[in-house]
Design a protein around this motif. Structure first.
Motif: not given
Length: 481
Positions: A136-143, A216-227, A393-397
């Motif tokens: 996590p980029e923030t402890p307990g966060g979603g980034r 949380y969440p734990v992610r695999i893959g990276n949806g930014a690949y097609d940005q 506006d990075d689309g995240l919290s």
């Protein structure tokens, strides 16, 4: 000894067998993978758990090895110790190939070089951004993101760093990976690829897993690949420029890639994008993206000189100047500071690349004003944020820590504009924040010094190499006066 591997991100338990009929080797299978456990004690199974128990007396040794490659495991304690010794000698010998400055910060350069080598996928030469996902980029966060991929954005800096330290072999291997990706993609180069070269990196959340300290969440893959990101063309041409500088030769294949990437940059630079940080908000006219397109045209024009193509050289130089004029007309605020994008007065740490790549002269008042504004206004306890999350506006919290690559970029930028004392002080502080192994994650909490994000982070170590080398060169210039 207890060994309880799980496969497919914890969705499949291990199935244990004895491969040779004895009890000192065991094979775990699952998820299309085989692991071989070998030891000089007897192994037993309890479901998906392999166990062994023994009594050691003073002066006695035991060994255990878990292997998953084509190399046979050690057969006994002596061979295990011999392999450890050989491994240590191998890496010392590899470091001896480098061209390191005799400087007080030598251990940090050596560790960074080792880290880049360790993150390299040997079959392709690709350098992974990090070895982990979802720290996590923030402890307990979603980034929480998956960084086990190779970013084209990192390529020019990676080549610069590896060439600067004398590791031409590794630099060339990574360059070939980038060149093959660029050639295959034409003008539609992605921002990242799998280290094996694959282009589809679909993102998936693993709901059955919690991350580090419950993140949380734990992610695999990276949806930014097609940005759509405009920095890829500048990165690709910049990588070719670094490669060609090391040998002063530009063959037909590479020239074709240069032409394709420069023309793609000139076709798209006027449009909005997601910016260098892969924001998931609305596309904007990000200033750094425009500068990346300028970089493609500028470096392309320089390569055109080597190629003897005067027509393209002239057209690309004029295009580079047009991009520069557009940026200076739309991205500079009333203070003379370059802003994150055309519709804001907010700052962005990626603009620290401006003096490093030569978009503006280090003596230009707008260059100095931008670097010093970031140093004074986009920092926490001297460490640099990517941007202010409340202004972007990075689309995240949620919050994030200071980005260590940005802090090292500030060191380089300060050194380039002549603020060497300030650059040196910041570099000292950053180096003191390293882990006990001189490793860095993506971010540092400016209050606690805790490392945040995926680890170890290649981009951070690239920035460290560039920052330290800039300080070394500044000190050498001062000593010659």
């Amino acid at each position: 000894m207890e060994c309880a591997p799980v496969f497919d991100y914890g969705r499949e338990p291990a199935h244990w067998t004895y491969p040779d009929g004895g009890y000192r080797a065991a094979r775990a299978t699952g998820g299309g993978t085989d692991l071989l456990l070998t030891t000089d004690t007897n192994i037993g199974f309890e479901g998906s758990l392999a166990t062994s128990r023994t009594l050691l007396k003073e002066g006695e040794w035991r060994y255990v090895a878990l292997s998953w490659s084509e190399h046979a495991p050690p057969a006994d304690v002596d061979e295990a110790l011999e392999r450890l010794t050989w491994t240590e000698h191998h890496w010392r010998h590899w470091l001896d190939r480098g061209d390191f400055p005799d400087h007080r910060w030598l251990p940090y350069l050596q560790r960074s070089a080792l880290t880049l080598k360790g993150l390299t996928f040997a079959p392709t030469g690709a350098i992974a951004a990090a070895a982990t996902t979802s720290l996590p980029e923030t402890p307990g966060g979603g980034r929480n993101w998956d960084y086990r991929y190779s970013w084209i954005r990192d390529s020019a800096l990676a080549l610069w760093a590896l060439y600067a330290l004398g590791f031409d072999w590794e630099a060339n291997d990574f360059f070939y990976f980038v060149a093959e990706a660029a050639e295959a993609a034409g003008g539609h180069l992605q921002i990242m690829y799998g280290v094996d070269g694959r282009s589809t990196l679909d993102e998936e959340v693993l709901p059955h897993l919690d991350g580090y300290e419950g993140a949380y969440p734990v992610r695999i893959g990276n949806g930014a690949y097609d940005q759509a990101q405009h920095d890829v063309w500048g990165a690709a041409v910049g990588a070719i420029y670094q490669y060609v500088r090391s040998r002063d030769r530009l063959d037909d294949r590479l020239w074709s890639i240069v032409v394709t990437q420069v023309e793609a940059a000139l076709e798209h630079w006027r449009g909005p994008g997601r910016g260098p940080w892969e924001v998931r908000g609305e596309p904007q006219h990000f200033t750094t993206s425009k500068i990346a397109c300028w970089l493609a045209a500028d470096r392309g024009a320089r390569l055109a000189v080597l190629r003897g193509d005067a027509k393209r050289e002239d057209r690309w130089r004029r295009a580079a100047e047009e991009i520069r004029e557009d940026v200076l007309a739309h991205a500079v605020d009333d203070r003379g500071v370059l802003c994150q994008h055309y519709a804001t007065t907010g700052l962005d740490a990626s603009l620290l690349l401006m003096p490093i790549v030569g978009f503006l002269s280090p003596d230009d008042p707008r260059c100095r004003a931008t670097v010093l504004a970031i140093a004074d206004e986009l920092t926490q306890d001297d460490l640099v944020l990517r941007y202010l999350v409340e202004d972007t506006d990075d689309g995240l919290s949620g919050e994030e820590g200071t980005f260590t690559i940005c802090s090292f970029a500030l060191v380089s930028a300060l050194a380039v504009i002549g603020e060497v004392d300030r650059a040196t002080a910041l570099c000292e502080k950053l180096l003191s924040s390293a882990s006990s192994l001189h490793l860095y994650a993506e971010e540092i909490d400016p209050h606690s010094g805790r490392h945040l994000g995926n680890f170890p982070q290649a981009f951070t170590h690239l920035g460290l190499i560039q920052a330290v080398m800039n300080i070394v060169r500044a000190e050498r210039r001062a000593a010659r006066r």
